[in-house]
Structures are given as C-alpha cells and as structure tokens.
Design an enzyme around this catalytic site. Structure first.
Site, PDB file in Angstrom:
ATOM      1  N   GLU A   1     -31.740  44.228   5.233  1.00 36.23           N
ATOM      2  CA  GLU A   1     -32.181  42.833   5.313  1.00 36.23           C
ATOM      3  C   GLU A   1     -31.879  42.089   4.020  1.00 36.23           C
ATOM      4  O   GLU A   1     -31.525  40.910   4.057  1.00 36.23           O
ATOM      5  CB  GLU A   1     -33.684  42.785   5.614  1.00 36.23           C
ATOM      6  CG  GLU A   1     -34.208  41.369   5.784  1.00 36.23           C
ATOM      7  CD  GLU A   1     -35.662  41.340   6.208  1.00 36.23           C
ATOM      8  OE1 GLU A   1     -36.256  40.246   6.200  1.00 36.23           O
ATOM      9  OE2 GLU A   1     -36.204  42.416   6.528  1.00 36.23           O
TER      10      GLU A   1
ATOM     11  N   HIS B   1     -12.599  33.518  -0.705  1.00 34.34           N
ATOM     12  CA  HIS B   1     -13.206  34.449   0.233  1.00 34.34           C
ATOM     13  C   HIS B   1     -12.183  34.998   1.223  1.00 34.34           C
ATOM     14  O   HIS B   1     -11.180  34.355   1.540  1.00 34.34           O
ATOM     15  CB  HIS B   1     -14.340  33.764   0.973  1.00 34.34           C
ATOM     16  CG  HIS B   1     -15.508  33.432   0.092  1.00 34.34           C
ATOM     17  ND1 HIS B   1     -16.703  32.966   0.597  1.00 34.34           N
ATOM     18  CD2 HIS B   1     -15.670  33.496  -1.252  1.00 34.34           C
ATOM     19  CE1 HIS B   1     -17.552  32.760  -0.396  1.00 34.34           C
ATOM     20  NE2 HIS B   1     -16.945  33.074  -1.532  1.00 34.34           N
TER      21      HIS B   1
ATOM     22  N   GLU C   1     -12.324  35.378   4.393  1.00 28.26           N
ATOM     23  CA  GLU C   1     -12.165  34.610   5.625  1.00 28.26           C
ATOM     24  C   GLU C   1     -11.081  33.540   5.456  1.00 28.26           C
ATOM     25  O   GLU C   1     -10.299  33.282   6.372  1.00 28.26           O
ATOM     26  CB  GLU C   1     -13.486  33.942   6.017  1.00 28.26           C
ATOM     27  CG  GLU C   1     -14.600  34.920   6.362  1.00 28.26           C
ATOM     28  CD  GLU C   1     -15.507  35.186   5.181  1.00 28.26           C
ATOM     29  OE1 GLU C   1     -16.687  35.463   5.395  1.00 28.26           O
ATOM     30  OE2 GLU C   1     -15.036  35.121   4.025  1.00 28.26           O
TER      31      GLU C   1
END
Length: 227
Positions: free
Chosen positions: A71, A104, A106
C-alpha cells in the site's frame, strides 16, 4: 542480461534537426498543471532527451521489490514498464525502466518502442507497470490515444500511484475515457510477468503473503475512481 541505456530524442527534437517545425501532434510534449477543480490539464512544454534503461528481462530481486503491491511504496522511486505489442508483422516484448527525477517510461514507450508507427496498422498494446501513471503521464497517454485511434492500450498496474489525490483520479478518469483499459494486477498477473519478463532461471514466483489482499484493496479503489 545486458541493459542498454539509450538517449532518445522526442519527435519534436527530430523535426527541429531536420529543419522542420515540431508538430502539434507530438504525443509527449506536455506537462500537467492542476486546474482549480482538480482536473488534469495538459500544458505545452519542451521535453528533454529521454534517458531510459531498456532490456529484455528484469533482475528477479529488483522485480520482487519494485512490483510488490504494497500500500505504501517507500523507496520505490522509479517505474518499470513491461510491454507486449501485437501488430501485423509480429510481437514486441521487453521492458523500460526510468528514474522519477527524469522522464518517465510511459512517455518514452511511444517513441522508443514504436518509432515507426504506421497509422494504417492496428496495434494492441499491453503494459504491466509497477505503479499506475502519474497525472502528467496519464494526460500524455490520453493525448496519444486520441491521436492514434488504431492503438488499443491495456494497462495492468501493481500499485495505484497516489490514488487519493484528486488530480491523479482526474488523470485516470481522462485516460479511461479514451478507451484505455485500466486494471490492477491479480496474483496470476504477477506470475505471468515473472515468467515472461524476469530472469527467473526457471524458478516459480513465490507470491508474498498479502498479495491477494492488496490486489483486492487496489481493485476496489480503482473501481471507485472510475465509476
């Protein structure tokens, strides 16, 4: 495994080198600013050369740390993007790795992995990423998909990046609205990526104890964001 560190120019920079004006369709030429209502807005900016690590298979210890669906992702300050590209002339497979202090993965994918993009062909692209896209990357990916309707993208994320932030949620919603399929990685997806993208020496992946519980947590959060 050999990792190649490549300096990749943006399409706009290549156009300048050729004496042309950068096209308005350059997919990765935007940064994101937060609107007053938390919306993700793309603003033009000059993107520096990419420094991205590209490879065929990931070190197993790195994979287990970077893709663990905890998490709170303390110490995980980079993005790993494993990709499959199904196109008429064959299948592309590999991974990209970045540092969050620079460009990044992406952004780099569309330039480094699809340098000869052909609008007449159909591309089915699948990403398995260690963390879901940030607001800036979500906006840039959305712009690419709007401009390239023949590219169908599915993103499986091990974790949701800063999912509580309104601008992150707005970015994921905008990306979803383009037809991009957003998914959270299931335990079976971790086993698949281990077999496909990791130097596993034919050893199976022993999933961590809370893998399924963490998947259900992120799956519920993503469903709430996209509803």
């Amino acid at each position: 495994m050999t990792k190649d560190v490549k300096e990749v120019k943006t399409e706009g920079e290549r156009a300048v080198d050729n004496g042309e004006s950068p096209s308005a369709e350059v997919a990765v030429s935007g940064a994101v600013a937060n609107g007053e209502n938390g919306d993700c807005q793309v603003e033009p900016m000059e993107v520096p050369p990419f420094e991205i690590i590209a490879g065929d298979r990931i070190d197993p210890f790195v994979y287990k740390f970077q893709f663990k669906n905890v998490e709170y992702s303390s110490g995980r300050n980079k993005t790993f993007l494993c990709y499959l590209v199904d196109k008429p002339d064959g299948l592309l497979r590999g991974y990209l790795e970045d540092e969050h202090s620079g460009s990044h993965a992406e952004e780099a994918f569309f330039i480094q992995c699809l340098p000869n993009y052909d609008p007449a062909l159909k591309y089915t692209v699948t990403w398995y990423v260690s963390s879901s896209p940030c607001c800036a990357c979500a906006g840039k990916i959305a712009e690419v998909l709007k401009a390239r309707s023949n590219v169908k993208l599915t993103i499986f994320s091990a974790r949701l990046f800063e999912w509580e932030e309104p601008e992150i949620q707005a970015g994921l919603k905008a990306l979803h609205a383009t037809g991009c399929k957003l998914r959270v990685m299931k335990p079976l997806d971790f086993s698949y990526t281990w077999d496909t993208f990791v130097e596993n020496e034919e050893q199976p992946l022993n999933l961590w104890e809370d893998c399924k519980d963490n998947y259900e947590f992120y799956h519920e959060k993503l469903a709430d964001i996209l509803q």
